[in-house]
Scaffold this motif. Sequence first.
Motif, PDB file in Angstrom:
ATOM      1  N   ARG A  32      -2.657  -5.700  -9.686  1.00  0.00           N
ATOM      2  CA  ARG A  32      -4.024  -4.976  -9.560  1.00  0.00           C
ATOM      3  C   ARG A  32      -3.446  -3.897  -8.362  1.00  0.00           C
ATOM      4  O   ARG A  32      -3.416  -4.012  -7.209  1.00  0.00           O
ATOM      5  CB  ARG A  32      -5.003  -6.076  -8.845  1.00  0.00           C
TER       6      ARG A  32
ATOM      7  N   SER B  43     -11.376  -8.520  -0.639  1.00  0.00           N
ATOM      8  CA  SER B  43     -10.914  -9.077  -2.006  1.00  0.00           C
ATOM      9  C   SER B  43      -9.790 -10.300  -1.738  1.00  0.00           C
ATOM     10  O   SER B  43      -9.372 -10.370  -0.646  1.00  0.00           O
ATOM     11  CB  SER B  43      -9.946  -7.949  -2.549  1.00  0.00           C
TER      12      SER B  43
ATOM     13  N   ARG C  93       0.878  -1.137   0.033  1.00  0.00           N
ATOM     14  CA  ARG C  93       0.043  -0.122   0.075  1.00  0.00           C
ATOM     15  C   ARG C  93       0.951   1.094   0.117  1.00  0.00           C
ATOM     16  O   ARG C  93       2.007   1.384   0.758  1.00  0.00           O
ATOM     17  CB  ARG C  93      -0.944  -0.030   1.022  1.00  0.00           C
TER      18      ARG C  93
HETATM   19  O1  AKG Z   1      -7.913  -3.229  -1.823  1.00  0.00           O
HETATM   20  C1  AKG Z   1      -8.712  -3.732  -1.811  1.00  0.00           C
HETATM   21  O2  AKG Z   1      -8.825  -4.931  -2.539  1.00  0.00           O
HETATM   22  C2  AKG Z   1      -9.763  -3.604  -0.533  1.00  0.00           C
HETATM   23  C3  AKG Z   1      -9.353  -2.849   0.460  1.00  0.00           C
HETATM   24  C4  AKG Z   1     -10.160  -2.225   1.387  1.00  0.00           C
HETATM   25  O3  AKG Z   1     -11.262  -2.510   1.402  1.00  0.00           O
HETATM   26  C5  AKG Z   1      -9.774  -1.242   2.446  1.00  0.00           C
HETATM   27  O4  AKG Z   1      -8.565  -0.985   2.487  1.00  0.00           O
HETATM   28  O5  AKG Z   1     -10.643  -0.807   3.138  1.00  0.00           O
END
Ligand code: AKG
Length: 289
Positions: A211, A202, A63
């Motif tokens: 992705r 996910s 992230r």
């Molecule tokens: O990245 C994703 O697939 C979902 C992420 C998500 O729902 C979040 O970070 O709250």
Amino acid sequence: MADEGDYGRDGYTVVRGAIPPDVVARLRATVDRLVESSRTVSGDHALFDLEPGHAADDPRVRRLKQPELHDEGFFELARRANVLDAIEALIGHDIRFQSGKLNMKSPRFGSPVEWHQDFAFYPHTNDDLLAVGIALDDATVENGCLLVVPGSHRGPVLDHHDDDGRFVGAVDPALVDGAQAVPIELAAGDISLHHVRLLHASAPNHSGRPRRLLLNMYAAADAFPLAALPGAACDTLAALDASIVRGRSTRTARCTELLAPIPNITAAPGSIYALQESAARASFDDVAR
Ligand SMILES: O=C(O)CCC(=O)C(=O)O
């Protein structure tokens, strides 16, 4: 492609081709540059959330935290007129931008995200909050696109604590009927908008394709936080005022009748991944662990 969703009925909707290809290409180039610069980084970092196994010769970033604070392109994207138009149609004219996160699911080791409702992390006086998902890559079932339970935003906010009372940012997998889940498949440049109470998750990325999904969170200006994760972006009135991206700020909270559980969390968790990894039960295998 899955259907587009009806926001009121399903809790999500999709706008195809909202972000032009040249903008997507510039953002991808920025992301590549930032990931390259993560080679020298380890441990807790203001921008990078690292996958287990990250190393200088094999950078693994899961992230980018608040990329809008580090790059003009992401800053502008959070204020893009056609995206704000789509948001305004769902939560009204006065809009606050809360913060962004770019979740990267790399080929082979992209972390899963367990089932959760965003409202459990940051309950507000009303639930006119949503997340805009901006696809920098095609997002499909194979590379771990968002999965949602349509209509779940009209149900209760489920318990996101473990049996010992710790907030773990995920619901008990037994509470989710996987048969009801639908994928939100996006082409690069498409956006999804999902309600703050929608149950979503996910799966890991089992494909050879990345992705990268930017999630920008917005709130109606009259939705005031009841509790927030320690370290949350909007933690003072001045910060709330400064984050208005359309319309005006207010000092009048709109309170709607809803049950808003307060998360039992006392220290900044780092990220949703760290929180969810501490949960006793999981729906998805984490290929990186
Ligand atoms: O990245 C994703 O697939 C979902 C992420 C998500 O729902 C979040 O970070 O709250």
